[in-house]
Design a protein around this motif. Structure first.
Motif, PDB file in Angstrom:
ATOM      1  N   LEU A 114       0.847  -1.184   0.000  1.00  0.00           N
ATOM      2  CA  LEU A 114       0.000   0.000   0.000  1.00  0.00           C
ATOM      3  C   LEU A 114       0.888   1.242   0.000  1.00  0.00           C
ATOM      4  O   LEU A 114       2.097   1.162   0.260  1.00  0.00           O
ATOM      5  CB  LEU A 114      -0.909   0.007   1.236  1.00  0.00           C
ATOM      6  N   ASP A 115       0.294   2.392  -0.263  1.00  0.00           N
ATOM      7  CA  ASP A 115       1.081   3.622  -0.329  1.00  0.00           C
ATOM      8  C   ASP A 115       1.627   3.997   1.055  1.00  0.00           C
ATOM      9  O   ASP A 115       1.071   3.624   2.094  1.00  0.00           O
ATOM     10  CB  ASP A 115       0.239   4.765  -0.886  1.00  0.00           C
ATOM     11  N   ALA A 116       2.720   4.737   1.066  1.00  0.00           N
ATOM     12  CA  ALA A 116       3.396   5.088   2.317  1.00  0.00           C
ATOM     13  C   ALA A 116       2.698   6.200   3.080  1.00  0.00           C
ATOM     14  O   ALA A 116       2.810   6.286   4.302  1.00  0.00           O
ATOM     15  CB  ALA A 116       4.847   5.485   2.024  1.00  0.00           C
ATOM     16  N   ARG A 117       1.948   7.063   2.398  1.00  0.00           N
ATOM     17  CA  ARG A 117       1.353   8.230   3.053  1.00  0.00           C
ATOM     18  C   ARG A 117       0.079   7.870   3.823  1.00  0.00           C
ATOM     19  O   ARG A 117      -0.067   8.197   4.991  1.00  0.00           O
ATOM     20  CB  ARG A 117       1.058   9.320   2.032  1.00  0.00           C
ATOM     21  N   GLU A 118      -0.849   7.185   3.158  1.00  0.00           N
ATOM     22  CA  GLU A 118      -2.142   6.906   3.779  1.00  0.00           C
ATOM     23  C   GLU A 118      -2.342   5.432   4.133  1.00  0.00           C
ATOM     24  O   GLU A 118      -3.325   5.092   4.778  1.00  0.00           O
ATOM     25  CB  GLU A 118      -3.274   7.349   2.846  1.00  0.00           C
ATOM     26  N   ASN A 119      -1.410   4.591   3.676  1.00  0.00           N
ATOM     27  CA  ASN A 119      -1.534   3.151   3.898  1.00  0.00           C
ATOM     28  C   ASN A 119      -2.914   2.659   3.425  1.00  0.00           C
ATOM     29  O   ASN A 119      -3.577   1.866   4.072  1.00  0.00           O
ATOM     30  CB  ASN A 119      -1.347   2.811   5.382  1.00  0.00           C
ATOM     31  N   ARG A 120      -3.300   3.127   2.256  1.00  0.00           N
ATOM     32  CA  ARG A 120      -4.652   2.903   1.750  1.00  0.00           C
ATOM     33  C   ARG A 120      -4.695   2.402   0.316  1.00  0.00           C
ATOM     34  O   ARG A 120      -5.489   1.528  -0.010  1.00  0.00           O
ATOM     35  CB  ARG A 120      -5.409   4.234   1.848  1.00  0.00           C
ATOM     36  N   TRP A 121      -3.830   2.976  -0.547  1.00  0.00           N
ATOM     37  CA  TRP A 121      -3.926   2.717  -1.975  1.00  0.00           C
ATOM     38  C   TRP A 121      -3.005   1.576  -2.402  1.00  0.00           C
ATOM     39  O   TRP A 121      -1.852   1.514  -2.006  1.00  0.00           O
ATOM     40  CB  TRP A 121      -3.568   3.978  -2.761  1.00  0.00           C
ATOM     41  N   ILE A 122      -3.520   0.696  -3.256  1.00  0.00           N
ATOM     42  CA  ILE A 122      -2.704  -0.383  -3.802  1.00  0.00           C
ATOM     43  C   ILE A 122      -1.660   0.224  -4.738  1.00  0.00           C
ATOM     44  O   ILE A 122      -1.994   1.059  -5.598  1.00  0.00           O
ATOM     45  CB  ILE A 122      -3.574  -1.384  -4.599  1.00  0.00           C
ATOM     46  N   GLU A 123      -0.412  -0.192  -4.587  1.00  0.00           N
ATOM     47  CA  GLU A 123       0.635   0.319  -5.469  1.00  0.00           C
ATOM     48  C   GLU A 123       1.150  -0.776  -6.407  1.00  0.00           C
ATOM     49  O   GLU A 123       0.837  -0.794  -7.564  1.00  0.00           O
ATOM     50  CB  GLU A 123       1.764   0.939  -4.652  1.00  0.00           C
ATOM     51  N   GLU A 124       1.949  -1.678  -5.900  1.00  0.00           N
ATOM     52  CA  GLU A 124       2.403  -2.793  -6.727  1.00  0.00           C
ATOM     53  C   GLU A 124       2.794  -3.955  -5.837  1.00  0.00           C
ATOM     54  O   GLU A 124       2.805  -3.843  -4.604  1.00  0.00           O
ATOM     55  CB  GLU A 124       3.559  -2.382  -7.629  1.00  0.00           C
ATOM     56  N   LEU A 125       3.107  -5.079  -6.453  1.00  0.00           N
ATOM     57  CA  LEU A 125       3.559  -6.231  -5.691  1.00  0.00           C
ATOM     58  C   LEU A 125       5.066  -6.127  -5.488  1.00  0.00           C
ATOM     59  O   LEU A 125       5.709  -5.196  -5.944  1.00  0.00           O
ATOM     60  CB  LEU A 125       3.203  -7.523  -6.424  1.00  0.00           C
ATOM     61  N   GLY A 126       5.633  -7.107  -4.801  1.00  0.00           N
ATOM     62  CA  GLY A 126       7.056  -7.059  -4.506  1.00  0.00           C
ATOM     63  C   GLY A 126       7.928  -6.955  -5.741  1.00  0.00           C
ATOM     64  O   GLY A 126       8.978  -6.321  -5.715  1.00  0.00           O
ATOM     65  N   GLY A 127       7.495  -7.569  -6.842  1.00  0.00           N
ATOM     66  CA  GLY A 127       8.283  -7.500  -8.062  1.00  0.00           C
ATOM     67  C   GLY A 127       7.435  -7.379  -9.306  1.00  0.00           C
ATOM     68  O   GLY A 127       7.920  -7.649 -10.408  1.00  0.00           O
ATOM     69  N   MET A 128       6.174  -6.962  -9.177  1.00  0.00           N
ATOM     70  CA  MET A 128       5.267  -6.939 -10.325  1.00  0.00           C
ATOM     71  C   MET A 128       4.250  -5.816 -10.195  1.00  0.00           C
ATOM     72  O   MET A 128       3.918  -5.399  -9.095  1.00  0.00           O
ATOM     73  CB  MET A 128       4.526  -8.279 -10.440  1.00  0.00           C
ATOM     74  N   ASN A 129       3.739  -5.376 -11.331  1.00  0.00           N
ATOM     75  CA  ASN A 129       2.611  -4.449 -11.362  1.00  0.00           C
ATOM     76  C   ASN A 129       1.310  -5.243 -11.250  1.00  0.00           C
ATOM     77  O   ASN A 129       1.294  -6.457 -11.439  1.00  0.00           O
ATOM     78  CB  ASN A 129       2.619  -3.634 -12.658  1.00  0.00           C
ATOM     79  N   VAL A 130       0.196  -4.542 -10.959  1.00  0.00           N
ATOM     80  CA  VAL A 130      -1.061  -5.239 -10.709  1.00  0.00           C
ATOM     81  C   VAL A 130      -2.208  -4.572 -11.461  1.00  0.00           C
ATOM     82  O   VAL A 130      -2.228  -3.341 -11.638  1.00  0.00           O
ATOM     83  CB  VAL A 130      -1.355  -5.300  -9.183  1.00  0.00           C
ATOM     84  N   PHE A 131      -3.156  -5.386 -11.944  1.00  0.00           N
ATOM     85  CA  PHE A 131      -4.322  -4.938 -12.694  1.00  0.00           C
ATOM     86  C   PHE A 131      -5.584  -5.547 -12.069  1.00  0.00           C
ATOM     87  O   PHE A 131      -5.548  -6.666 -11.540  1.00  0.00           O
ATOM     88  CB  PHE A 131      -4.250  -5.400 -14.152  1.00  0.00           C
TER      89      PHE A 131
END
Length: 383
Positions: free
Chosen positions: A246-263
């Motif tokens: 999740l994002d560092a600011r709000e701990n809310r938004w999905i960002e990416e996986l450890g080594g992959m993007n996500v759809f």
């Protein structure tokens, strides 16, 4: 239903790269003690990922005041590093991941290698490292493959290439180094995830973050992956294949996986993927899938998507599928998501039809099974 993306059995469009425009010549010194052929053939029977390596490597050095020099294709061997080498203390290091594929008839190709060369330099800029001429990057990859051509697997395997650069100057002051080594190594590989099209299980990290605004999230540097390892270990402890951040600011938004993007794929056929805002790696597989989806008539939106939305949409059935993508794993369906509060299924927990269709389209291009209207597939320069 998805519209057909490409027709079958048409040759990839051959796009001439042209000769390298730099003055540097690669000195080629063949390995005098290569892996015995019977051992190589035996190893090819059960290819894993990143555990078997070819006989050679490409090396180019950079020195302040001299620039890039001493280009070589030589036997794969350890580097002799001073204990004070900057990379060991300040982690000035970047890398790329790309694959070579053997097409029918024996031709060997790369998939969008110019994108890797471009992204490599974007990472270098962020990490205060010297720019590597793109033609040197591409020539190093081509010449290494040409030297280790027999290491490119047939069938479903591929040759994974790892170009990387690190600070080699011996000093303990905190500043950009004045000496660097660029290297390319290669590893014949099988599938990244075992089980073929079987959907993977994801752990959502709510205690660790991968990157913050202004940080190195968009650079492909080792430090990002080092910071993710504890969360990946946490995922493994919960029986999961990968970790979602999740994002560092709000701990809310999905960002990416450890080594992959996500759809995320919805029941109306539309797709959402998190936007590139400096905290997410601009994946080449991601970029390719965006184009393929758009050309298939899929409505695709790059926007913030929260973990709460993910749970709610999965529960209501509005979310039909989700998948992860990257060079190593290509495209992998997400079937189950675990988190500190429980777990939920995405769709029926299996890899969905949209995911499979996009994966088929991408793999078909990479492996020469479909026509290539984009000119993404590049034959390796063997001369």
């Amino acid at each position: 239903m998805l519209a057909p993306i490409f027709t079958r059995q048409m040759a990839a469009v051959p796009v001439a790269r042209g000769k390298a425009e730099h003055d540097m010549q690669f000195e080629i010194t063949p390995n005098t003690a290569p892996l015995p052929e019977d051992q190589r053939i035996e190893a090819f029977k059960a290819l894993g990922f990143g555990t078997l390596f070819t006989d050679h490597m490409a090396v180019v050095r950079w020195t302040e005041g001299k620039g890039w020099h001493s280009a070589q294709i030589t036997a794969r061997a350890p580097f002799a590093l001073d204990p004070a080498a900057s990379v060991l203390h300040y982690a000035q290091e970047i890398f790329e991941g790309m694959k070579a594929y053997r097409h029918e008839g024996g031709r060997v190709v790369l998939f969008r290698p110019e994108e890797n060369a471009r992204r490599f330099n974007e990472s270098a800029r962020r990490m205060a490292m010297p720019q590597l001429p793109e033609e040197v990057f591409l020539e190093a990859v081509d010449k290494l493959i040409a030297q280790d051509l027999k290491w490119v697997p047939e069938g479903e395997g591929s040759l994974y290439l790892r170009p990387f650069m690190f600070a080699s100057e011996a000093f303990l002051g905190v500043r950009p180094a004045k000496e660097y080594i660029f290297c390319v190594i290669a590893s014949p590989v099988g599938p990244y995830f075992k089980g073929g099209a079987k959907a993977v299980t994801i752990w959502t990290s709510q205690g660790y973050t991968r990157a913050a605004a202004g940080g190195t999230g968009a650079a492909k540097c080792g430090g990002n992956y080092a910071a993710s390892l504890i969360a990946q270990a946490e995922a493994a402890a919960h029986g999961c294949d990968q970790v979602a951040f999740l994002d560092a600011r709000e701990n809310r938004w999905i960002e990416e996986l450890g080594g992959m993007n996500v759809f995320f794929v919805f029941k109306d056929g539309s797709i959402i993927t998190p936007p590139l805002q400096g905290t997410i790696l601009p994946g080449i597989t991601r970029k390719s899938l965006l184009q393929l989806a758009q050309d298939a008539g899929i409505t695709i939106t790059e926007r913030l998507y929260s973990f709460d939305e993910w749970k709610a949409d999965a529960a209501s059935g509005n979310l039909a599928e989700a998948f992860a993508c990257g060079t190593a794993a290509v495209v992998a369906g997400i079937g189950k998501v675990k988190h500190t509060g429980g777990e939920f299924l995405v769709g029926d927990g299996q890899t969905g039809p949209v995911t499979l269709r996009l994966r088929e389209a991408l793999v078909g291009l990479q492996r020469g099974q479909t026509n290539d209207p984009y000119g993404w597939v590049r034959p390796v320069e063997l001369a």
